[in-house]
Design a protein around this motif. Sequence first.
Motif, PDB file in Angstrom:
ATOM      1  N   THR A 207      50.358  10.877  39.656  1.00 38.11           N
ATOM      2  CA  THR A 207      49.729  12.186  39.437  1.00 38.11           C
ATOM      3  C   THR A 207      49.691  13.083  40.662  1.00 38.11           C
TER       4      THR A 207
ATOM      5  N   GLU B 265      45.332  18.452  42.495  1.00 42.62           N
ATOM      6  CA  GLU B 265      45.377  18.734  41.058  1.00 42.62           C
ATOM      7  C   GLU B 265      46.426  17.825  40.432  1.00 42.62           C
TER       8      GLU B 265
ATOM      9  N   GLU C 207      49.454  16.352  38.560  1.00 46.42           N
ATOM     10  CA  GLU C 207      50.743  16.822  38.066  1.00 46.42           C
ATOM     11  C   GLU C 207      51.597  15.600  37.750  1.00 46.42           C
ATOM     12  N   ASN C 208      52.495  15.742  36.835  1.00 44.83           N
ATOM     13  CA  ASN C 208      53.350  14.634  36.413  1.00 44.83           C
ATOM     14  C   ASN C 208      54.405  14.361  37.483  1.00 44.83           C
ATOM     15  N   ARG C 209      54.196  13.297  38.258  1.00 44.39           N
ATOM     16  CA  ARG C 209      55.122  12.937  39.331  1.00 44.39           C
ATOM     17  C   ARG C 209      56.176  11.930  38.882  1.00 44.39           C
TER      18      ARG C 209
END
Length: 142
Positions: free
Chosen positions: A55, A93, A95-97
């Motif tokens: 994330t 924040e 985020e789709n990693r």
Amino acid sequence: MPVIDTHVILRNGDKVLLSQRGGPYGYGRWHAPSGKLDRGETVRTGAARELREETGVDVDPEHLRLVHVVHHKQSADIERIGLFFEATAWQGEPENREPAKCLALAWFSVHDLPEDIIEYPAAGLYGYLRNERTLTEHGWRR
């Protein structure tokens, strides 16, 4: 020996962050950010690493509070011990990693969670939310 998994519950008020699986196990279904413990790392360090890898959210391992344990019988040959941590403070924040493994990240109200959460992580998440007990034995015949 059981596989040791770490799961991190990120809360923002009454919302929790869930990840939608993109791999073959549970494709399209939801779960908390999670992963296997690597050899030589502590469980909280492994949980923080997995959260960051999936994330981009950074959490100091000292800010991970163990909230539930699930002893899961996946099959006749595979057992898992899932350690569920609540992040009490974090930075960044989500985020789709890992887009090859994750279809989406989304915040859900704890009062309106998706029905298609994978059963094993759901046992830990609901065990935490209901605060009824700290251990769930899942998938074992009684």
